[in-house]
Design a protein around this motif. Structure first.
Motif, mmCIF file in Angstrom:
data_model
loop_
_atom_site.group_PDB
_atom_site.id
_atom_site.type_symbol
_atom_site.label_atom_id
_atom_site.label_comp_id
_atom_site.label_asym_id
_atom_site.label_seq_id
_atom_site.Cartn_x
_atom_site.Cartn_y
_atom_site.Cartn_z
ATOM 1 N N ALA A 1 0.826 -1.208 0.000
ATOM 2 C CA ALA A 1 0.000 0.000 0.000
ATOM 3 C C ALA A 1 0.858 1.256 0.000
ATOM 4 O O ALA A 1 0.593 2.210 -0.748
ATOM 5 C CB ALA A 1 -0.931 -0.008 1.202
ATOM 6 N N LEU A 2 1.893 1.255 0.837
ATOM 7 C CA LEU A 2 2.786 2.407 0.887
ATOM 8 C C LEU A 2 3.472 2.618 -0.464
ATOM 9 O O LEU A 2 3.605 3.756 -0.941
ATOM 10 C CB LEU A 2 3.836 2.215 1.980
ATOM 11 N N ASP A 3 3.913 1.526 -1.074
ATOM 12 C CA ASP A 3 4.572 1.612 -2.371
ATOM 13 C C ASP A 3 3.622 2.194 -3.425
ATOM 14 O O ASP A 3 4.014 3.023 -4.260
ATOM 15 C CB ASP A 3 5.067 0.235 -2.788
ATOM 16 N N GLY A 4 2.370 1.767 -3.377
ATOM 17 C CA GLY A 4 1.394 2.289 -4.333
ATOM 18 C C GLY A 4 1.130 3.777 -4.150
ATOM 19 O O GLY A 4 1.046 4.538 -5.132
ATOM 20 N N TYR A 5 0.990 4.184 -2.875
ATOM 21 C CA TYR A 5 0.763 5.598 -2.612
ATOM 22 C C TYR A 5 1.956 6.445 -3.069
ATOM 23 O O TYR A 5 1.788 7.512 -3.687
ATOM 24 C CB TYR A 5 0.507 5.831 -1.123
ATOM 25 N N VAL A 6 3.180 5.973 -2.753
ATOM 26 C CA VAL A 6 4.361 6.740 -3.120
ATOM 27 C C VAL A 6 4.497 6.840 -4.644
ATOM 28 O O VAL A 6 4.783 7.919 -5.192
ATOM 29 C CB VAL A 6 5.624 6.110 -2.490
ATOM 30 N N VAL B 1 -0.608 10.762 -9.860
ATOM 31 C CA VAL B 1 -1.949 10.182 -9.769
ATOM 32 C C VAL B 1 -2.643 10.654 -8.499
ATOM 33 O O VAL B 1 -3.849 10.943 -8.488
ATOM 34 C CB VAL B 1 -1.867 8.644 -9.809
ATOM 35 N N PHE B 2 -1.898 10.733 -7.384
ATOM 36 C CA PHE B 2 -2.420 11.237 -6.131
ATOM 37 C C PHE B 2 -1.805 12.603 -5.848
ATOM 38 O O PHE B 2 -0.693 12.915 -6.287
ATOM 39 C CB PHE B 2 -2.081 10.297 -4.963
ATOM 40 N N THR B 3 -2.541 13.377 -5.122
ATOM 41 C CA THR B 3 -2.011 14.646 -4.623
ATOM 42 C C THR B 3 -1.707 14.498 -3.144
ATOM 43 O O THR B 3 -2.277 13.646 -2.463
ATOM 44 C CB THR B 3 -3.024 15.775 -4.839
ATOM 45 N N ALA B 4 -0.811 15.324 -2.664
ATOM 46 C CA ALA B 4 -0.427 15.252 -1.245
ATOM 47 C C ALA B 4 -1.502 15.893 -0.378
ATOM 48 O O ALA B 4 -1.270 16.864 0.359
ATOM 49 C CB ALA B 4 0.918 15.944 -1.043
ATOM 50 N N SER B 5 -2.694 15.354 -0.473
ATOM 51 C CA SER B 5 -3.816 15.878 0.293
ATOM 52 C C SER B 5 -3.813 15.284 1.694
ATOM 53 O O SER B 5 -3.157 14.275 1.956
ATOM 54 C CB SER B 5 -5.124 15.521 -0.419
ATOM 55 N N PRO B 6 -4.545 15.888 2.622
ATOM 56 C CA PRO B 6 -4.620 15.317 3.973
ATOM 57 C C PRO B 6 -5.129 13.875 3.991
ATOM 58 O O PRO B 6 -4.664 13.056 4.787
ATOM 59 C CB PRO B 6 -5.581 16.265 4.701
ATOM 60 N N ASP B 7 -6.056 13.542 3.090
ATOM 61 C CA ASP B 7 -6.574 12.171 3.065
ATOM 62 C C ASP B 7 -5.488 11.183 2.635
ATOM 63 O O ASP B 7 -5.356 10.089 3.204
ATOM 64 C CB ASP B 7 -7.763 12.066 2.102
#
Length: 372
Positions: free
Chosen positions: A163-168, A175-181
């Motif tokens: 999961a961490l690898d996917g988020y990073v 693909v993701f933004t550094a949002s609070p969520d």
């Protein structure tokens, strides 16, 4: 430095010494008694035949002593030689199983835990061989559990790491933004890894009996009551009834924080296993001088083959959905804490779908003044 003889030589010397002592005793006994007995017998013949035989008897006496000495020396030499041969054979027979044990221990030390020593006929040596075989089996079991622990730990770590690898990667690729969520999700996976590391450390200390226990005189029923109150809101949210029977005093000598950890785990597992509308009961009482807390639920229950396996690290009951973010070692730690107190945690169940019962048993409080 003091030099000691090797065991084969010591055994041979001990057998030979016994043979030599016996031969010397036999030689001295015969050498001292035979002449006097012979003289006594010849004296009786001399009285019967007169003084003319005195010179003849003297020569006969000397010849007899010479023959006796020669026969005794030959006999003693033959007995010592025979004893030496027998001692060598017995020593070799005794050392053969010892050599087998030594070979097996060397193989075990090299990591070959499947080594087996054949049981000799001698009871003492058979007991030694049995102990070596038991040691080999115990080491093999320890190695198996160690290997399984490494595999299970790797498996448990793989999910949060993936999961961490996917988020990073998602953050890097945009693909993701550094949002609070997103950051909160990363933080949750990191907390899960941290919790797993803490649980593995606790399992290691519990199984090696290295838990830090601060023992005091306490009331087990009061500890159980406080643990139930602490979790009562969770039971209300899950619509599961929590019934307590902890009115009596149950004196024990224990670490209240560690026992609370055990009871929290048992109550939490009972809550997860019990559907809405079910009931969980916690009872504290004294059984034969031993303190006991029993947590009973009306939930999923356990099959017979799962009753002991639920205490294994990372074991999941087949067919039961995973409703907890825990690492799966809570019951392992709970049993380790209980056994560190000299007690135990046991499980029982009439079958799947019929609820389960977990019991914490602690030894009685020692007699004497209160201790802290």
């Amino acid at each position: 430095m003091k030099v000691r003889m090797r065991l084969p030589l010591r055994l041979f010397v001990s057998h030979a010494a016994v043979a030599v002592v016996g031969a010397v005793v036999a030689f001295l006994t015969v050498r001292l008694l035979a002449p006097s007995l012979f003289d006594q017998r010849m004296g009786m013949l001399d009285e019967d035949h007169g003084m003319g035989m005195a010179a003849t008897m003297t020569r006969v006496h000397a010849a007899f002593l010479t023959s006796l000495d020669t026969a005794l020396l030959v006999g003693v030499g033959a007995s010592v030689a025979a004893a030496g041969i027998v001692a060598a054979a017995v020593t070799r027979r005794l050392l053969r199983p010892l050599d087998a044990v030594r070979s097996a221990t060397r193989r075990i030390a090299a990591g070959n835990y499947q080594s087996h020593v054949a049981l000799p006929s001698e009871p003492e040596l058979a007991a030694l061989a049995t102990d070596v075989n038991t040691l080999a089996r115990a080491l093999a079991d320890t190695e198996t559990r160690r290997s399984r622990l490494l595999g299970e730990a790797a498996h448990e770590m793989r999910t949060p790491l993936t999961a961490l690898d996917g988020y990073v990667e998602g953050l890097i690729d945009g693909v993701f933004t550094a949002s609070p969520d997103t950051l909160a999700s990363l933080s949750e996976e990191l907390r899960r890894l941290h919790r797993l590391a803490d649980d593995l450390s606790s399992v290691s200390r519990a199984e090696e009996q290295r838990l830090d226990l601060h023992l005091v005189d306490a009331d087990l029923a009061d500890i159980a009551r406080r643990a139930a109150v602490r979790l009562s809101s969770q039971f209300e949210d899950a619509h599961v009834a929590l019934v307590t029977d902890t009115d009596r005093v149950v004196p024990v000598h224990a670490d209240p924080d560690r026992i609370t950890q055990v009871l929290t785990n048992l109550l939490g597992n009972a809550l997860l296993a019990t559907p809405a509308g079910g009931t969980v009961t916690i009872t504290a009482h004294d059984v034969g001088g031993r303190g006991e807390v029993v947590v009973t639920d009306t939930g999923a229950g356990l099959a017979e083959q799962d009753i002991e396996r639920v205490f294994e690290r990372f074991y999941r009951v087949p067919g039961r959905p995973r409703r907890s973010a825990g690492s799966g070692v809570g019951l392992t730690i709970a049993r380790g804490i209980a056994r560190g107190h000299g007690g135990d945690v046991t499980a029982s169940s009439p079958g799947r779908g019929k609820g389960a019962c977990f019991a914490l048993v602690l030894p009685p409080r020692p007699s004497g003044p209160p201790r802290a």
